[in-house]
Design a protein around this motif. Sequence first.
Motif, PDB file in Angstrom:
ATOM      1  N   ALA A  66      43.232  20.644  38.637  1.00 27.10           N
ATOM      2  CA  ALA A  66      42.955  20.480  40.056  1.00 27.10           C
ATOM      3  C   ALA A  66      43.727  21.457  40.932  1.00 27.10           C
ATOM      4  N   ALA A  67      44.927  21.871  40.521  1.00 27.03           N
ATOM      5  CA  ALA A  67      45.734  22.760  41.350  1.00 27.03           C
ATOM      6  C   ALA A  67      45.501  24.228  41.016  1.00 27.03           C
ATOM      7  N   ARG A  68      44.524  24.514  40.179  1.00 32.06           N
ATOM      8  CA  ARG A  68      44.257  25.890  39.778  1.00 32.06           C
ATOM      9  C   ARG A  68      42.912  26.345  40.318  1.00 32.06           C
ATOM     10  N   ALA A  69      42.918  27.471  40.974  1.00 30.92           N
ATOM     11  CA  ALA A  69      41.673  28.055  41.456  1.00 30.92           C
ATOM     12  C   ALA A  69      40.940  28.686  40.295  1.00 30.92           C
ATOM     13  N   ARG A  70      39.663  28.855  40.460  1.00 30.31           N
ATOM     14  CA  ARG A  70      38.836  29.483  39.431  1.00 30.31           C
ATOM     15  C   ARG A  70      38.260  30.780  39.977  1.00 30.31           C
ATOM     16  N   PRO A  71      38.011  31.751  39.113  1.00 34.36           N
ATOM     17  CA  PRO A  71      37.429  33.017  39.569  1.00 34.36           C
ATOM     18  C   PRO A  71      36.043  32.817  40.174  1.00 34.36           C
ATOM     19  N   ILE A  72      35.704  33.671  41.103  1.00 37.81           N
ATOM     20  CA  ILE A  72      34.374  33.715  41.701  1.00 37.81           C
ATOM     21  C   ILE A  72      33.736  35.013  41.232  1.00 37.81           C
ATOM     22  N   PRO A  73      32.545  34.955  40.662  1.00 36.97           N
ATOM     23  CA  PRO A  73      31.912  36.181  40.160  1.00 36.97           C
ATOM     24  C   PRO A  73      31.857  37.275  41.232  1.00 36.97           C
ATOM     25  N   GLY A  74      32.285  38.478  40.841  1.00 34.17           N
ATOM     26  CA  GLY A  74      32.238  39.628  41.741  1.00 34.17           C
ATOM     27  C   GLY A  74      33.447  39.792  42.640  1.00 34.17           C
ATOM     28  N   ILE A  75      34.397  38.857  42.582  1.00 33.58           N
ATOM     29  CA  ILE A  75      35.596  38.917  43.420  1.00 33.58           C
ATOM     30  C   ILE A  75      36.813  39.024  42.496  1.00 33.58           C
ATOM     31  N   GLU A  76      37.737  39.937  42.826  1.00 33.14           N
ATOM     32  CA  GLU A  76      38.961  40.074  42.032  1.00 33.14           C
ATOM     33  C   GLU A  76      39.708  38.743  42.020  1.00 33.14           C
ATOM     34  N   PHE A  77      40.396  38.477  40.922  1.00 30.82           N
ATOM     35  CA  PHE A  77      41.115  37.215  40.764  1.00 30.82           C
ATOM     36  C   PHE A  77      42.356  37.476  39.933  1.00 30.82           C
ATOM     37  N   ASP A  78      43.485  36.918  40.352  1.00 33.69           N
ATOM     38  CA  ASP A  78      44.729  37.047  39.605  1.00 33.69           C
ATOM     39  C   ASP A  78      44.918  35.773  38.786  1.00 33.69           C
ATOM     40  N   PRO A  79      44.673  35.829  37.467  1.00 29.49           N
ATOM     41  CA  PRO A  79      44.782  34.618  36.652  1.00 29.49           C
ATOM     42  C   PRO A  79      46.211  34.100  36.513  1.00 29.49           C
ATOM     43  N   ARG A  80      47.193  34.944  36.783  1.00 29.97           N
ATOM     44  CA  ARG A  80      48.589  34.519  36.693  1.00 29.97           C
ATOM     45  C   ARG A  80      48.944  33.599  37.851  1.00 29.97           C
ATOM     46  N   THR A  81      48.519  33.976  39.069  1.00 25.56           N
ATOM     47  CA  THR A  81      48.850  33.188  40.261  1.00 25.56           C
ATOM     48  C   THR A  81      47.695  32.302  40.721  1.00 25.56           C
ATOM     49  N   HIS A  82      46.529  32.472  40.106  1.00 27.75           N
ATOM     50  CA  HIS A  82      45.320  31.732  40.498  1.00 27.75           C
ATOM     51  C   HIS A  82      44.986  31.975  41.964  1.00 27.75           C
ATOM     52  N   THR A  83      45.062  33.235  42.363  1.00 28.05           N
ATOM     53  CA  THR A  83      44.749  33.611  43.743  1.00 28.05           C
ATOM     54  C   THR A  83      43.778  34.789  43.764  1.00 28.05           C
ATOM     55  N   ILE A  84      43.178  34.985  44.920  1.00 33.18           N
ATOM     56  CA  ILE A  84      42.336  36.148  45.174  1.00 33.18           C
ATOM     57  C   ILE A  84      43.192  37.152  45.937  1.00 33.18           C
ATOM     58  N   PRO A  85      43.292  38.390  45.449  1.00 26.31           N
ATOM     59  CA  PRO A  85      44.075  39.392  46.171  1.00 26.31           C
ATOM     60  C   PRO A  85      43.550  39.537  47.602  1.00 26.31           C
ATOM     61  N   ASN A  86      44.472  39.465  48.563  1.00 28.87           N
ATOM     62  CA  ASN A  86      44.058  39.508  49.963  1.00 28.87           C
ATOM     63  C   ASN A  86      45.185  40.035  50.830  1.00 28.87           C
ATOM     64  N   SER A  87      44.807  40.435  52.009  1.00 25.93           N
ATOM     65  CA  SER A  87      45.764  40.829  53.038  1.00 25.93           C
ATOM     66  C   SER A  87      45.479  39.988  54.265  1.00 25.93           C
ATOM     67  N   ARG A  88      46.349  39.006  54.513  1.00 28.50           N
ATOM     68  CA  ARG A  88      46.206  38.094  55.645  1.00 28.50           C
ATOM     69  C   ARG A  88      44.851  37.389  55.654  1.00 28.50           C
ATOM     70  N   GLY A  89      44.292  37.181  54.455  1.00 28.88           N
ATOM     71  CA  GLY A  89      43.021  36.475  54.319  1.00 28.88           C
ATOM     72  C   GLY A  89      41.838  37.381  54.063  1.00 28.88           C
ATOM     73  N   ARG A  90      41.989  38.676  54.294  1.00 26.38           N
ATOM     74  CA  ARG A  90      40.910  39.619  53.985  1.00 26.38           C
ATOM     75  C   ARG A  90      40.927  39.881  52.474  1.00 26.38           C
ATOM     76  N   VAL A  91      39.837  39.571  51.792  1.00 23.39           N
ATOM     77  CA  VAL A  91      39.757  39.776  50.350  1.00 23.39           C
ATOM     78  C   VAL A  91      39.741  41.273  50.059  1.00 23.39           C
ATOM     79  N   LEU A  92      40.511  41.670  49.033  1.00 24.67           N
ATOM     80  CA  LEU A  92      40.684  43.088  48.722  1.00 24.67           C
ATOM     81  C   LEU A  92      39.951  43.497  47.446  1.00 24.67           C
ATOM     82  N   THR A  93      39.547  44.771  47.405  1.00 29.20           N
ATOM     83  CA  THR A  93      38.980  45.373  46.197  1.00 29.20           C
ATOM     84  C   THR A  93      40.146  45.680  45.251  1.00 29.20           C
ATOM     85  N   PRO A  94      39.851  46.110  44.025  1.00 31.71           N
ATOM     86  CA  PRO A  94      40.933  46.496  43.105  1.00 31.71           C
ATOM     87  C   PRO A  94      41.798  47.639  43.644  1.00 31.71           C
TER      88      PRO A  94
END
Length: 98
Positions: free
Chosen positions: A24-52
Amino acid sequence: MNRPDIDVFVSPPDLPPEPPADRAARARPIPGIEFDPRTHTIPNSRGRVLTPTGTPIPGVYTAGWIKRGPVGVIGTNRTCAEETVACLLVDHRACLLT
């Protein structure tokens, strides 16, 4: 307000609406969006999702645990969302959403 020109992504339709309790406390990847499996987060800058390469993806934003990891309390989510929405509004005014 109904805005057909704005897409809101909640969850891919092939994923169950709620993860099992042990995840429940772990996010899951979304197809087509970068995902950090170590932190279970989407790379972002102040909420803006970032490319690789670290460039913001126009019109794609994140908030909450998927943005910062499973930390904080309910009030933390509000502050987190306010930061993301502030960036979204700045981008909207600059015509950067598409």
